[in-house]
Design a protein around this motif. Structure first.
Motif, mmCIF file in Angstrom:
data_model
loop_
_atom_site.group_PDB
_atom_site.id
_atom_site.type_symbol
_atom_site.label_atom_id
_atom_site.label_comp_id
_atom_site.label_asym_id
_atom_site.label_seq_id
_atom_site.Cartn_x
_atom_site.Cartn_y
_atom_site.Cartn_z
ATOM 1 N N THR A 163 0.822 -1.219 0.000
ATOM 2 C CA THR A 163 0.000 0.000 0.000
ATOM 3 C C THR A 163 0.851 1.263 0.000
ATOM 4 N N GLN B 254 -7.074 -4.074 -0.456
ATOM 5 C CA GLN B 254 -6.352 -5.331 -0.623
ATOM 6 C C GLN B 254 -7.269 -6.533 -0.375
ATOM 7 N N GLN C 172 -4.486 -6.809 5.920
ATOM 8 C CA GLN C 172 -4.737 -8.204 5.527
ATOM 9 C C GLN C 172 -4.806 -9.143 6.735
#
Length: 385
Positions: free
Chosen positions: A259, A267, A292
């Motif tokens: 990012t 994501q 994530q």
């Protein structure tokens, strides 16, 4: 929140009035807005920083305290709902502030996109990737002061929003004066060769703290928060000398682009793990890498586990208050700074602890492996050390 559920070091002295007794001082807070009760948003501790001795320790940020994924997604959605979607505003740039707010910021951006918003998301970082850098700025009250913002490539930013944005939304965990966010916007505007006043400037935070020094409010087009109030901290103890501030980024290693060079879509979840219903699982992100791992914790919980998420940090915090246990170790990335993991003691009570590594895997002799029931999850392409 009932008084019985407050931490033992926190009391509610009147409606909207709280007092936290910490090892080296007393923190008093007076709230004028609580979309959620303050004790649901944050706890309190002392940090090893000469410029600001106390720390608002978020319960919903997944940083210093384990956080249920639904709790973080809830506060992110609440903030996203406050950020308007108006094509007349032109291209929108979201900026997440490293390292504390990177997970929250992308979660806010994802919730805003689900409502129909379109824009570019990018994070400030203290870890250069080796790619081009657009500009730098300073967070003066932080232990690690210097931030970088990299330049997106055409693949990262296919619509060239980074150089054409007319609206900038900065997402952070909390703000007092807002000067750091304004400094970021000013540096971005200077890089583009435009006046900061030509941009619609917004700041979205979990907690907004008002002080006598509050002089920047009128410089924001909009200021979004879930709780607002004022505070007073009275030192009652003697503090050891704080470690020196770090004025420059750590260039000992290169970070994954991720990012740090921007993205136009949130994501995706990179892992699919087998899960046993009812298992208690802690998912740990590493430094600036947390979104994530949050997706993983949410996925595990959706499939029957009881999950929490948090991340390591380079922020030095003292034991006491919200900090019940401290682990310190060499940075998992292999860089020269010290990294910390809070509130994961030896008897942590989790069935599994999943360490999600963004780039370099920690060697087998690294102290992080002392955590019982630890499993290391690399991203595809992660290097061994």
């Amino acid at each position: 929140m009932d008084a019985e559920t407050l931490p033992p070091h926190v009391v509610r002295t009147a409606p909207g009035q709280y007092e936290a007794t910490l090892p080296g001082g007393t923190l008093r807070m007076s709230m004028r807005q609580e979309e959620l009760p303050l004790p649901e948003i944050c706890d309190f501790a002392l940090r090893h920083n000469a410029r600001r001795r106390f720390l608002f320790v978020s319960r919903v940020l997944g940083r210093h305290m384990p956080t249920r994924p639904a709790a973080m997604q809830d506060v992110a959605s609440r903030l996203a709902d406050k950020i308007s979607i108006d094509p007349a505003d032109g291209p929108v740039l979201f900026v997440g502030m490293a390292e504390t707010a990177t997970t929250l910021a992308q979660t806010v951006y994802a919730a805003w996109c689900r409502r129909g918003g379109q824009g570019l998301y990018i994070e400030s970082t203290r870890r250069p990737t080796g790619g081009p850098i657009a500009f730098e700025f300073v967070e003066s009250h932080s232990h690690a002061m210097a931030h970088l913002v990299h330049l997106p490539s055409p693949e990262d930013d296919p619509e060239n929003l980074f150089t054409t944005a007319r609206r900038v939304v900065v997402v952070d965990d909390e703000a007092t004066t807002g000067r750091t966010a304004l400094g970021l916007v000013a540096s971005y505007a200077a890089w583009r060769g435009i006046a900061p006043e030509s941009l619609r400037r917004e700041l979205a935070v979990l907690a907004r703290w008002m002080t006598d020094a509050q002089s920047t409010e009128s410089e924001f087009t909009a200021f979004h928060s879930l709780v607002e109030g004022s505070f007073e901290f009275v030192e009652t103890g003697v503090f050891a000398e704080a470690p020196p501030a770090v004025p420059h980024p750590d260039r000992a290693g290169l970070a994954r682009r991720g990012t740090r060079h921007g993205l136009s879509h949130p994501q995706p979840l990179p892992w699919q793990l087998d899960v046993s219903p009812g298992h208690r699982i802690l998912v740990i992100g590493t430094g600036e890498y947390g979104y994530q791992p949050l997706l993983l914790a949410a996925d595990l919980e959706a499939r029957g586990a009881i999950a929490w998420v948090q991340a390591t940090t380079r922020s030095p915090v003292l034991p006491g208050g919200a900090i019940g246990h401290v682990r310190s170790f060499p940075a998992l990335s292999g860089e020269r700074h010290t990294e910390f993991l809070y509130n994961v003691p030896e008897d942590h009570g989790y069935d599994r602890v999943l360490l999600c590594c963004e780039d370099v895997l920690p060697p087998l002799e690294h102290p992080i492996h002392h955590i019982s029931r630890l499993e290391v999850l690399p991203l595809p392409g992660t290097l061994t050390s």
